[in-house]
Design a protein around this motif. Sequence first.
Motif, short mmCIF file in Angstrom:
data_model
loop_
_atom_site.label_atom_id
_atom_site.label_comp_id
_atom_site.label_asym_id
_atom_site.label_seq_id
_atom_site.Cartn_x
_atom_site.Cartn_y
_atom_site.Cartn_z
N ALA A 189 15.20 1.92 -8.81
CA ALA A 189 14.42 2.46 -7.71
C ALA A 189 15.22 3.55 -7.02
CB ALA A 189 14.06 1.36 -6.71
N THR A 190 14.52 4.54 -6.49
CA THR A 190 15.22 5.63 -5.81
C THR A 190 15.75 5.16 -4.47
OG1 THR A 190 13.21 6.43 -4.75
CG2 THR A 190 13.75 7.36 -6.92
N HIS A 191 16.83 5.78 -4.05
CA HIS A 191 17.39 5.45 -2.75
C HIS A 191 16.40 5.77 -1.63
CE1 HIS A 191 21.21 5.50 -4.97
NE2 HIS A 191 21.65 4.72 -4.01
N GLN A 192 15.66 6.85 -1.81
CA GLN A 192 14.74 7.27 -0.77
C GLN A 192 13.67 6.22 -0.51
OE1 GLN A 192 15.10 10.09 1.15
NE2 GLN A 192 13.58 9.00 2.36
N SER A 193 13.18 5.55 -1.56
CA SER A 193 12.15 4.54 -1.35
C SER A 193 12.70 3.35 -0.57
CB SER A 193 11.55 4.09 -2.68
OG SER A 193 12.55 3.59 -3.54
N VAL A 194 13.96 3.00 -0.81
CA VAL A 194 14.58 1.90 -0.06
C VAL A 194 14.82 2.32 1.39
CG1 VAL A 194 16.59 0.38 0.08
CG2 VAL A 194 15.61 0.94 -2.14
N ILE A 195 15.27 3.56 1.58
CA ILE A 195 15.48 4.07 2.95
C ILE A 195 14.15 4.13 3.70
CG2 ILE A 195 16.22 6.10 4.28
CD1 ILE A 195 18.52 4.52 3.06
N ASP A 196 13.07 4.50 3.00
CA ASP A 196 11.75 4.52 3.65
C ASP A 196 11.35 3.13 4.14
OD1 ASP A 196 11.56 7.22 3.21
OD2 ASP A 196 10.25 7.05 1.46
N VAL A 197 11.64 2.11 3.34
CA VAL A 197 11.33 0.73 3.76
C VAL A 197 12.18 0.36 4.98
CG1 VAL A 197 11.45 -1.70 3.07
CG2 VAL A 197 10.55 0.00 1.48
N MET A 198 13.43 0.77 4.99
CA MET A 198 14.29 0.48 6.14
C MET A 198 13.79 1.20 7.39
SD MET A 198 17.98 0.58 4.22
CE MET A 198 18.94 0.55 5.69
N GLN A 199 13.35 2.45 7.25
CA GLN A 199 12.79 3.18 8.39
C GLN A 199 11.52 2.51 8.89
OE1 GLN A 199 12.48 7.25 6.88
NE2 GLN A 199 13.48 7.89 8.76
#
Length: 140
Positions: free
Chosen positions: A112-122
């Motif tokens: 999974a891309t880092h951005q998708s995980v960061i989006d979930v954290m946001q």
Amino acid sequence: MNFRRGSGRDEPEINLIPFIDVLLVIIIFLMMTTTYNKVSGIEIDLPTASSSNATPPEEIAVSVTASGTVVIDGQSMTRPTVDAVATALKAALAKRGTAKPPVVSINADAKATHQSVIDVMQAAHQADLSQISFTTRSGS
């Protein structure tokens, strides 16, 4: 009779080898007699825990697939925005109705891309969910 011409005195030589020997002995003496103290920059009082009456916290399970799909408590969202994930997290929080906010457990695919995980954290931050954990598997 002395037939030497000149002053009759030899030029004095400065012998550095004994001087260096003395300095090395002093350095070795100082190294052997110096005490070294481990000084910590930050003093931390670590918390203690007992597992006698520990109940696991409420948990909102969030999965992120390699393709970017986000699954929140079984509800799949394909290519979601941060706002859509935040809304889904608020709905999952409202379903639970607990006084204590649950832990958001993010289970992301290795590809999974880092951005998708960061989006979930946001999105969790927007939903006022501050406790986030990541699930992993052991390396064996």
